[in-house]
Design an enzyme around this catalytic site. Sequence first.
Site, PDB file in Angstrom:
ATOM      1  N   CYS A   2       0.852  -1.178   0.000  1.00 52.25           N
ATOM      2  CA  CYS A   2       0.000   0.000   0.000  1.00 52.25           C
ATOM      3  C   CYS A   2       0.895   1.237   0.000  1.00 52.25           C
ATOM      4  O   CYS A   2       1.972   1.252   0.601  1.00 52.25           O
ATOM      5  CB  CYS A   2      -0.944   0.103   1.182  1.00 52.25           C
ATOM      6  SG  CYS A   2      -2.052  -1.281   1.348  1.00 52.25           S
ATOM      7  N   ARG A  27       3.656  -0.165  -5.078  1.00 52.92           N
ATOM      8  CA  ARG A  27       3.461  -0.698  -3.728  1.00 52.92           C
ATOM      9  C   ARG A  27       2.173  -1.513  -3.590  1.00 52.92           C
ATOM     10  O   ARG A  27       1.936  -2.131  -2.544  1.00 52.92           O
ATOM     11  CB  ARG A  27       3.433   0.445  -2.707  1.00 52.92           C
ATOM     12  CG  ARG A  27       4.702   1.251  -2.666  1.00 52.92           C
ATOM     13  CD  ARG A  27       4.589   2.384  -1.672  1.00 52.92           C
ATOM     14  NE  ARG A  27       4.543   1.900  -0.325  1.00 52.92           N
ATOM     15  CZ  ARG A  27       5.600   1.646   0.432  1.00 52.92           C
ATOM     16  NH1 ARG A  27       6.806   1.851  -0.060  1.00 52.92           N
ATOM     17  NH2 ARG A  27       5.473   1.203   1.651  1.00 52.92           N
ATOM     18  N   TRP A  75      -2.598  -2.750  -1.636  1.00 53.02           N
ATOM     19  CA  TRP A  75      -2.255  -4.162  -1.838  1.00 53.02           C
ATOM     20  C   TRP A  75      -3.043  -4.900  -0.771  1.00 53.02           C
ATOM     21  O   TRP A  75      -2.776  -4.774   0.419  1.00 53.02           O
ATOM     22  CB  TRP A  75      -0.759  -4.359  -1.650  1.00 53.02           C
ATOM     23  CG  TRP A  75      -0.283  -5.735  -2.023  1.00 53.02           C
ATOM     24  CD1 TRP A  75      -0.046  -6.204  -3.277  1.00 53.02           C
ATOM     25  CD2 TRP A  75       0.021  -6.807  -1.127  1.00 53.02           C
ATOM     26  NE1 TRP A  75       0.385  -7.501  -3.214  1.00 53.02           N
ATOM     27  CE2 TRP A  75       0.434  -7.906  -1.911  1.00 53.02           C
ATOM     28  CE3 TRP A  75      -0.025  -6.959   0.256  1.00 53.02           C
ATOM     29  CZ2 TRP A  75       0.801  -9.117  -1.367  1.00 53.02           C
ATOM     30  CZ3 TRP A  75       0.347  -8.173   0.803  1.00 53.02           C
ATOM     31  CH2 TRP A  75       0.752  -9.237  -0.001  1.00 53.02           C
ATOM     32  N   ASN A 101      -1.353   2.245   5.714  1.00 55.02           N
ATOM     33  CA  ASN A 101      -0.476   1.243   5.120  1.00 55.02           C
ATOM     34  C   ASN A 101       0.042   0.378   6.265  1.00 55.02           C
ATOM     35  O   ASN A 101       0.620   0.902   7.211  1.00 55.02           O
ATOM     36  CB  ASN A 101       0.692   1.944   4.412  1.00 55.02           C
ATOM     37  CG  ASN A 101       1.820   0.996   4.053  1.00 55.02           C
ATOM     38  OD1 ASN A 101       1.577  -0.183   3.770  1.00 55.02           O
ATOM     39  ND2 ASN A 101       3.040   1.478   4.074  1.00 55.02           N
ATOM     40  N   GLY A 102      -0.200  -0.935   6.186  1.00 48.79           N
ATOM     41  CA  GLY A 102       0.277  -1.826   7.244  1.00 48.79           C
ATOM     42  C   GLY A 102      -0.826  -2.780   7.666  1.00 48.79           C
ATOM     43  O   GLY A 102      -1.783  -3.003   6.927  1.00 48.79           O
ATOM     44  N   GLU A 482      18.344 -16.566  -8.905  1.00 47.72           N
ATOM     45  CA  GLU A 482      17.769 -15.246  -9.203  1.00 47.72           C
ATOM     46  C   GLU A 482      17.110 -15.257 -10.594  1.00 47.72           C
ATOM     47  O   GLU A 482      16.022 -14.715 -10.782  1.00 47.72           O
ATOM     48  CB  GLU A 482      18.876 -14.176  -9.102  1.00 47.72           C
ATOM     49  CG  GLU A 482      18.521 -12.797  -9.633  1.00 47.72           C
ATOM     50  CD  GLU A 482      17.334 -12.123  -8.955  1.00 47.72           C
ATOM     51  OE1 GLU A 482      16.785 -12.665  -7.986  1.00 47.72           O
ATOM     52  OE2 GLU A 482      16.920 -11.055  -9.431  1.00 47.72           O
ATOM     53  N   LYS A 486      13.172 -14.502 -11.491  1.00 42.45           N
ATOM     54  CA  LYS A 486      12.773 -13.464 -12.453  1.00 42.45           C
ATOM     55  C   LYS A 486      11.757 -14.032 -13.443  1.00 42.45           C
ATOM     56  O   LYS A 486      10.752 -13.400 -13.756  1.00 42.45           O
ATOM     57  CB  LYS A 486      13.999 -12.952 -13.227  1.00 42.45           C
ATOM     58  CG  LYS A 486      14.833 -11.966 -12.474  1.00 42.45           C
ATOM     59  CD  LYS A 486      14.223 -10.582 -12.488  1.00 42.45           C
ATOM     60  CE  LYS A 486      14.595  -9.750 -11.291  1.00 42.45           C
ATOM     61  NZ  LYS A 486      14.208 -10.230  -9.979  1.00 42.45           N
ATOM     62  N   GLU A 489       8.325 -14.583 -11.734  1.00 44.67           N
ATOM     63  CA  GLU A 489       7.543 -13.419 -11.306  1.00 44.67           C
ATOM     64  C   GLU A 489       7.145 -12.520 -12.467  1.00 44.67           C
ATOM     65  O   GLU A 489       6.074 -11.915 -12.430  1.00 44.67           O
ATOM     66  CB  GLU A 489       8.270 -12.625 -10.211  1.00 44.67           C
ATOM     67  CG  GLU A 489       9.583 -12.046 -10.641  1.00 44.67           C
ATOM     68  CD  GLU A 489      10.279 -11.257  -9.541  1.00 44.67           C
ATOM     69  OE1 GLU A 489       9.644 -10.876  -8.568  1.00 44.67           O
ATOM     70  OE2 GLU A 489      11.490 -11.026  -9.687  1.00 44.67           O
ATOM     71  N   HIS A 505      19.708 -36.273  -8.565  1.00 45.90           N
ATOM     72  CA  HIS A 505      19.103 -36.786  -7.331  1.00 45.90           C
ATOM     73  C   HIS A 505      17.586 -36.647  -7.334  1.00 45.90           C
ATOM     74  O   HIS A 505      16.965 -36.699  -6.289  1.00 45.90           O
ATOM     75  CB  HIS A 505      19.713 -36.080  -6.119  1.00 45.90           C
ATOM     76  CG  HIS A 505      21.173 -36.327  -5.986  1.00 45.90           C
ATOM     77  ND1 HIS A 505      21.693 -37.552  -5.635  1.00 45.90           N
ATOM     78  CD2 HIS A 505      22.237 -35.529  -6.238  1.00 45.90           C
ATOM     79  CE1 HIS A 505      23.015 -37.490  -5.638  1.00 45.90           C
ATOM     80  NE2 HIS A 505      23.364 -36.273  -6.009  1.00 45.90           N
ATOM     81  N   LYS A 604       6.094  -4.106  -4.485  1.00 44.86           N
ATOM     82  CA  LYS A 604       7.550  -3.968  -4.380  1.00 44.86           C
ATOM     83  C   LYS A 604       8.046  -3.996  -2.940  1.00 44.86           C
ATOM     84  O   LYS A 604       9.050  -4.596  -2.637  1.00 44.86           O
ATOM     85  CB  LYS A 604       8.006  -2.678  -5.046  1.00 44.86           C
ATOM     86  CG  LYS A 604       9.517  -2.605  -5.140  1.00 44.86           C
ATOM     87  CD  LYS A 604       9.977  -1.754  -6.257  1.00 44.86           C
ATOM     88  CE  LYS A 604      11.481  -1.810  -6.414  1.00 44.86           C
ATOM     89  NZ  LYS A 604      11.961  -3.094  -6.969  1.00 44.86           N
TER      90      LYS A 604
HETATM   91  C1  F6R Z   1      12.153  -9.852  -6.859  1.00 41.34           C
HETATM   92  C2  F6R Z   1      12.119  -8.855  -5.807  1.00 41.34           C
HETATM   93  C3  F6R Z   1      11.859  -9.316  -4.426  1.00 41.34           C
HETATM   94  C4  F6R Z   1      12.668  -8.487  -3.424  1.00 41.34           C
HETATM   95  C5  F6R Z   1      12.261  -8.870  -1.996  1.00 41.34           C
HETATM   96  C6  F6R Z   1      13.038  -8.070  -0.967  1.00 41.34           C
HETATM   97  O1  F6R Z   1      12.440  -9.284  -8.105  1.00 41.34           O
HETATM   98  O2  F6R Z   1      12.273  -7.691  -6.058  1.00 41.34           O
HETATM   99  O3  F6R Z   1      12.119 -10.666  -4.275  1.00 41.34           O
HETATM  100  O4  F6R Z   1      14.027  -8.707  -3.636  1.00 41.34           O
HETATM  101  O5  F6R Z   1      10.900  -8.630  -1.816  1.00 41.34           O
HETATM  102  O6  F6R Z   1      12.767  -6.710  -1.076  1.00 41.34           O
HETATM  103  P1  F6R Z   1      13.762  -5.653  -0.473  1.00 41.34           P
HETATM  104  O7  F6R Z   1      15.034  -5.763  -1.239  1.00 41.34           O
HETATM  105  O8  F6R Z   1      13.091  -4.331  -0.656  1.00 41.34           O
HETATM  106  O9  F6R Z   1      13.959  -6.019   0.969  1.00 41.34           O
END
Ligand code: F6R
Length: 609
Positions: A2, A27, A75, A101-102, A482, A486, A489, A505, A604
């Site tokens: 949010c 957000r 969110w 927010n929270g 990683e 990517k 997501e 395995h 995010k």
């Molecule tokens: C994936 C991504 C998330 C963040 C994770 C941690 O592309 O961006 O997996 O890496 O939510 O977020 P931060 O770095 O803000 O603690």
Amino acid sequence: MCGIVGFTGGRQAVPVLLQGLYTLEYRGYDSAGVALQTKDGIKTVKTQGRIKALEEKIEAGGEISSVCGIGHTRWATHGAPSDRNSHPHESEDGRVALVHNGIIENYLELKTALTNDGVTFKSDTDSEVAAHLFSRAFHGDGVAAMMDVCKQLRGSYALAVITGENPGEMICTRHDNPLIVGIGEGECMIASDIPAIMSITKRFIVVGDGEIVRVRPEGVEVYTSDGARIEKEVQTVNWDIQGAQKGGYDHFMIKEIMEQPKAVRDTIASRITSDNMPDLMSEGVGIEVFKEARNIHIVACGSAYYAGLAGKVAFERLARLPVLANVASEFRYSDPIIEKGDICIIISQSGETADTLAAMREAKARGAITIAVVNVLASSAAREADHVIYTWAGPEIAVATTKAYSAQLAVMYLLALTAAKARGTLTDHEIQNYCRDMKELPSMIEGALETKEEMKKLAELYHDSHDAFFIGRGIDYAVAQEGSLKLKEIAYVHSEAYAGGELKHGPISLIEEGTPVVALACDPALYEKQISNIKSVKARGAKVILITNGDFAIDPEMCDHVVKLKSCPYFMSGSLSIIPVQFFAYYVGVDRGCDIDKPRNLAKSVTVE
Ligand code: F6R
């Protein structure tokens, strides 16, 4: 998640609030709304969907003349995404509108008490209780009312309120969720994040945990939770709003991928001396920090955790220090064993991730020295850690991280080299050579960006696949994880990452004719081993995309596509091999018609547990 925003000043509030909300949409994007002070009382407009839908609804309803209001992009946690669960929430008498927010953890108990007292709730959210509590506590003084409300709430919150009685005034507070107040000329803004205030000012204060702020056009008054007036330091943003705009690219993600050379260059620029030694002294992280260290704990979530795994390889190989890497949500409840002198490095783009913050607090309480590797200026992690090392990646808007991840890797290399110096595991000469290589890293990343068109073509070939695998060993395994995240997501493709040696395995039974396997081979010491793994998937029908910096002869039977990268010290190779992998996820997502910058179900900044 949010995002909250508020404006008070001399100009019309609606366009300023909408612009702020657009920058906070990363957000959360389940619903959006605004509440405005008008000559006829508070007017609230809200809707399920994105800010665009809100903008259209406001336009359809006719102009709202107001110079003070609050806004929200949601969110969903408590209550499904819907019009009725959208913020702002009003008190029953319509005197108060509030955004949150929270998560208010004791909302049920508060809701039951309010319902028993005759309040009828209009939403299923936890947030609405705060609007009713505020209205009951408000007798003309917003700060006093907010103090009263905060005493009743448990959980995490950033709250902003407007009332019908006090024109031009917003009251806000926070606990464990971010909030800043932008201070312009005769106008002020509140927001969850810096880009949202930059349409009016670059000057801001960070609201501290428990502080309550009265915001008026002429300035702010900040109070402690006990009502004592305090002064706050005004900070200035050191980047431009263009950094938070798309600048001609189709998506923020591709813009941010292309910005990685700059992100890494800015991150290392002042941290390698002219005689090529790592220098984190201005962050207080000199060699003495590592002298007594017995263990390094790296704690983070998601991609930041994968950056930590790459950092683990660098630390262990260069400084010969044991590294325990843990996802923050597990670490915080694991009764972690911390010994005297242990160092806990937390990595976070936002600096607000709830689990990461909680893990850092846990480590600190148990005596660890905490180092936060953080991108967002003055974020909670940055303020609470013993030492903060900023990644100077600039604003990262796409929900999926790219440039912040690359900047995190660069900081991890600097930390590992500092630890190696402290422990004498490398000679000065060796460290200087590595630092020289690091200075070349931004231009080497520029070289890796040239794989863009090649990866776009590969994405065209494989975007219809249901499953994909990423394999690697050592540093390549960290990058494989990683890369796999990517693809999941951004492109919603089921994908798994495995250490090359683990395939036999069990998971190898999932390889079928045509399954794409992205195989990373960038550590010369492990080329041969990785080649054997590749051969075993190829023999089972996989389509292999090999990403390598090796100049070994490649048997055409072994793989279907080869993506060549320049060679660099093995522990830095993740900074190059991640680039084609990011392009691949991006273009597969584009080809599948995905919402690249705002993938479904994600936000995010994950400020809830
Ligand atoms: C994936 C991504 C998330 C963040 C994770 C941690 O592309 O961006 O997996 O890496 O939510 O977020 P931060 O770095 O803000 O603690």
